[in-house]
Write an enzyme that holds these catalytic residues in place. Structure first.
Site, PDB file in Angstrom:
ATOM      1  N   GLU A  25       0.828  -1.223   0.000  1.00  0.00           N
ATOM      2  CA  GLU A  25       0.000   0.000   0.000  1.00  0.00           C
ATOM      3  C   GLU A  25       0.858   1.267   0.000  1.00  0.00           C
ATOM      4  OE1 GLU A  25      -1.498   1.785   3.537  1.00  0.00           O
ATOM      5  OE2 GLU A  25      -1.219  -0.047   4.714  1.00  0.00           O
ATOM      6  N   VAL A 107      -5.479   0.291   2.899  1.00  0.00           N
ATOM      7  CA  VAL A 107      -5.627  -1.158   2.753  1.00  0.00           C
ATOM      8  C   VAL A 107      -6.816  -1.462   1.833  1.00  0.00           C
ATOM      9  CG1 VAL A 107      -6.243  -3.278   3.994  1.00  0.00           C
ATOM     10  CG2 VAL A 107      -4.478  -1.759   4.909  1.00  0.00           C
ATOM     11  N   ASP A 139     -17.122   5.447  13.746  1.00  0.00           N
ATOM     12  CA  ASP A 139     -15.882   5.416  12.972  1.00  0.00           C
ATOM     13  C   ASP A 139     -15.394   3.979  12.820  1.00  0.00           C
ATOM     14  OD1 ASP A 139     -13.483   5.781  11.732  1.00  0.00           O
ATOM     15  OD2 ASP A 139     -12.757   7.343  13.087  1.00  0.00           O
ATOM     16  N   SER A 141     -13.415   1.594   9.943  1.00  0.00           N
ATOM     17  CA  SER A 141     -12.644   1.713   8.704  1.00  0.00           C
ATOM     18  C   SER A 141     -13.283   0.941   7.557  1.00  0.00           C
ATOM     19  CB  SER A 141     -11.233   1.184   8.930  1.00  0.00           C
ATOM     20  OG  SER A 141     -10.527   1.171   7.705  1.00  0.00           O
ATOM     21  N   ALA A 142     -13.211   1.538   6.366  1.00  0.00           N
ATOM     22  CA  ALA A 142     -13.664   0.854   5.146  1.00  0.00           C
ATOM     23  C   ALA A 142     -12.797  -0.376   4.852  1.00  0.00           C
ATOM     24  CB  ALA A 142     -13.638   1.823   3.968  1.00  0.00           C
ATOM     25  N   ASP A 143     -11.640  -0.494   5.520  1.00  0.00           N
ATOM     26  CA  ASP A 143     -10.801  -1.695   5.331  1.00  0.00           C
ATOM     27  C   ASP A 143     -11.584  -2.962   5.674  1.00  0.00           C
ATOM     28  OD1 ASP A 143      -8.750   0.108   4.829  1.00  0.00           O
ATOM     29  OD2 ASP A 143      -7.593  -0.390   6.632  1.00  0.00           O
ATOM     30  N   LYS A 160      -3.578  -2.014  15.882  1.00  0.00           N
ATOM     31  CA  LYS A 160      -3.112  -1.203  17.010  1.00  0.00           C
ATOM     32  C   LYS A 160      -4.244  -0.987  17.984  1.00  0.00           C
ATOM     33  CE  LYS A 160       0.318   1.769  14.928  1.00  0.00           C
ATOM     34  NZ  LYS A 160       0.133   1.715  13.483  1.00  0.00           N
TER      35      LYS A 160
HETATM   36  N1  PSU Z   1      -2.951   1.538  10.775  1.00  0.00           N
HETATM   37  C1  PSU Z   1      -1.633   1.513  10.956  1.00  0.00           C
HETATM   38  N2  PSU Z   1      -0.829   2.071  10.007  1.00  0.00           N
HETATM   39  C2  PSU Z   1      -1.336   2.642   8.864  1.00  0.00           C
HETATM   40  C3  PSU Z   1      -2.747   2.631   8.694  1.00  0.00           C
HETATM   41  C4  PSU Z   1      -3.516   2.077   9.662  1.00  0.00           C
HETATM   42  O1  PSU Z   1      -1.165   1.002  11.947  1.00  0.00           O
HETATM   43  O2  PSU Z   1      -0.576   3.151   8.036  1.00  0.00           O
HETATM   44  C5  PSU Z   1      -3.336   3.209   7.422  1.00  0.00           C
HETATM   45  C6  PSU Z   1      -3.606   2.076   6.410  1.00  0.00           C
HETATM   46  O3  PSU Z   1      -3.431   2.585   5.111  1.00  0.00           O
HETATM   47  C7  PSU Z   1      -5.076   1.784   6.629  1.00  0.00           C
HETATM   48  C8  PSU Z   1      -5.608   3.172   6.913  1.00  0.00           C
HETATM   49  O4  PSU Z   1      -5.725   1.187   5.539  1.00  0.00           O
HETATM   50  O5  PSU Z   1      -4.605   3.795   7.703  1.00  0.00           O
HETATM   51  C9  PSU Z   1      -6.930   3.131   7.637  1.00  0.00           C
HETATM   52  O6  PSU Z   1      -7.451   4.424   7.691  1.00  0.00           O
HETATM   53  P1  PSU Z   1      -8.943   4.621   8.203  1.00  0.00           P
HETATM   54  O7  PSU Z   1      -8.898   4.190   9.655  1.00  0.00           O
HETATM   55  O8  PSU Z   1      -9.211   6.081   8.024  1.00  0.00           O
HETATM   56  O9  PSU Z   1      -9.810   3.729   7.359  1.00  0.00           O
HETATM   57 MN    MN Z   2     -12.411   6.159   9.912  1.00  0.00          MN
END
Ligand code: PSU
Ligand code: MN
Length: 304
Positions: A25, A107, A139, A141-143, A160
């Site tokens: 990524e 991701v 909140d 994540s879309a992941d 984390k």
């Molecule tokens: N968590 C980490 N390191 C990262 C990310 C998440 O420990 O770099 C990054 C990854 O690219 C992940 C994104 O897909 O943050 C998730 O962001 P969000 O929570 O806004 O979906």
């Molecule tokens: Mn988010």
């Protein structure tokens, strides 16, 4: 082929020849680490993948083109531009592509582009998940949605504890995403090898990982598989120390009213600041560890 997708010649040759390829990524480059360590790490990760017999395909959006396989100059560009590059998750793709803009892929978006290109294995550091307090902020994540629908194996170091790990696992269970511990029964928590939460299955070899994912693909079960690979013992951090920094970062984000896509990058930068760079060293080592496992697993999968 998808008219918005550019596969580099090296990645295309590997895919056409049935050779192993590992997706990487770019949000971790532009938003996850500071310059120049971000560029150095991205290039070292690519080198590690090659040394373990696979071809790396770093993924990003450049000038509105979906890229599978970047040149070192493109990696340098994304690393130097840092947070000026839009952090691109699934919802960002249409406008960025239509405008011919750049995007650092999360991701979720890396999985989408990897799947378009025909890449099955993806190595990263940490995934997004259900944030602490999601019962009021929503909140999530879309992941996690992407893991539910897109057929890519994601090899990470767990999640984390900026996230609510228990709720993240519940969400993945609901969505039918297998959560595998590599050589462990416990979900690793990124900087530490343990979290107190169990995984669905423990698998101990690249062969076991590849055959489980192959079975999923062969059955036509949609979605991916999450492999959680603990940080090597010698680089793992003291849980009390790192969790103290994480708690402080979460409190500060709340106090400042940080929201939406800014939340994860804010927390990552804050933790790095509070731990004086120790967390960055651990972060780099766990990504390399995941790259090695992904290269080996993609090599087995390519032969199945
Ligand atoms: N968590 C980490 N390191 C990262 C990310 C998440 O420990 O770099 C990054 C990854 O690219 C992940 C994104 O897909 O943050 C998730 O962001 P969000 O929570 O806004 O979906
Ligand atoms: Mn988010």
């Amino acid at each position: 082929m998808n008219k918005y997708l550019d596969i580099s010649s090296e990645v295309k040759a590997a895919l056409d020849g049935g050779k192993p390829v590992v997706a990487l990524e770019s949000t971790i480059i532009s938003h996850g680490m500071p310059y120049p360590q971000n560029v150095e790490t991205a290039l070292t990760v690519e080198k590690t993948i090659r040394e373990h017999g696979a071809v790396p395909a770093t993924i990003a959006i450049i000038g509105g083109r979906l890229k599978a396989g970047l040149s070192p100059d493109e990696i340098e560009y994304l690393g130097k531009a840092g947070t000026k590059v839009t952090k691109a998750s699934r919802r960002d793709l249409p406008v960025l592509v239509a405008k011919g803009a750049d995007g650092a892929t999360t991701v979720a978006t890396t999985m989408i582009i990897a799947a378009m290109a025909g890449i099955k294995v993806f190595a990263t550091g940490g995934i997004g998940g259900v944030h602490r307090g999601a019962e009021t902020t929503m909140d999530i994540s879309a992941d996690l949605e992407e893991l539910a629908v897109t057929p890519v194996m994601v090899i990470c170091a767990g999640a984390k504890s900026i996230l609510d790990l228990g709720l993240t696992l519940e969400y993945l269970e609901t969505k039918g995403v297998p959560v595998v511990g590599y050589g462990t029964d416990e979900l690793p928590a990124f900087y530490t090898r343990k979290s107190g939460f169990g995984v669905d299955y423990r698998l101990d070899t690249p062969e076991e990982l590849a055959s489980a994912f192959k079975a999923k693909l062969d059955m036509g079960l949609r979605g991916g598989m999450l492999v959680t690979n603990p940080i090597p013992e010698e680089y793992s951090m003291d849980p009390g120390y790192i969790n103290g920094a994480i708690d402080e970062a979460v409190k500060e984000a709340e106090a400042l009213g940080i929201r939406g896509k800014a939340t994860t990058p804010f927390l990552l930068a804050k933790i790095k600041e509070l731990t004086g760079g120790d967390s960055l060293d651990a972060n780099i080592e766990l990504v390399l560890n995941n790259a090695r496992l992904a290269a080996k697993t993609s090599a087995v999968l390519a032969r199945l």
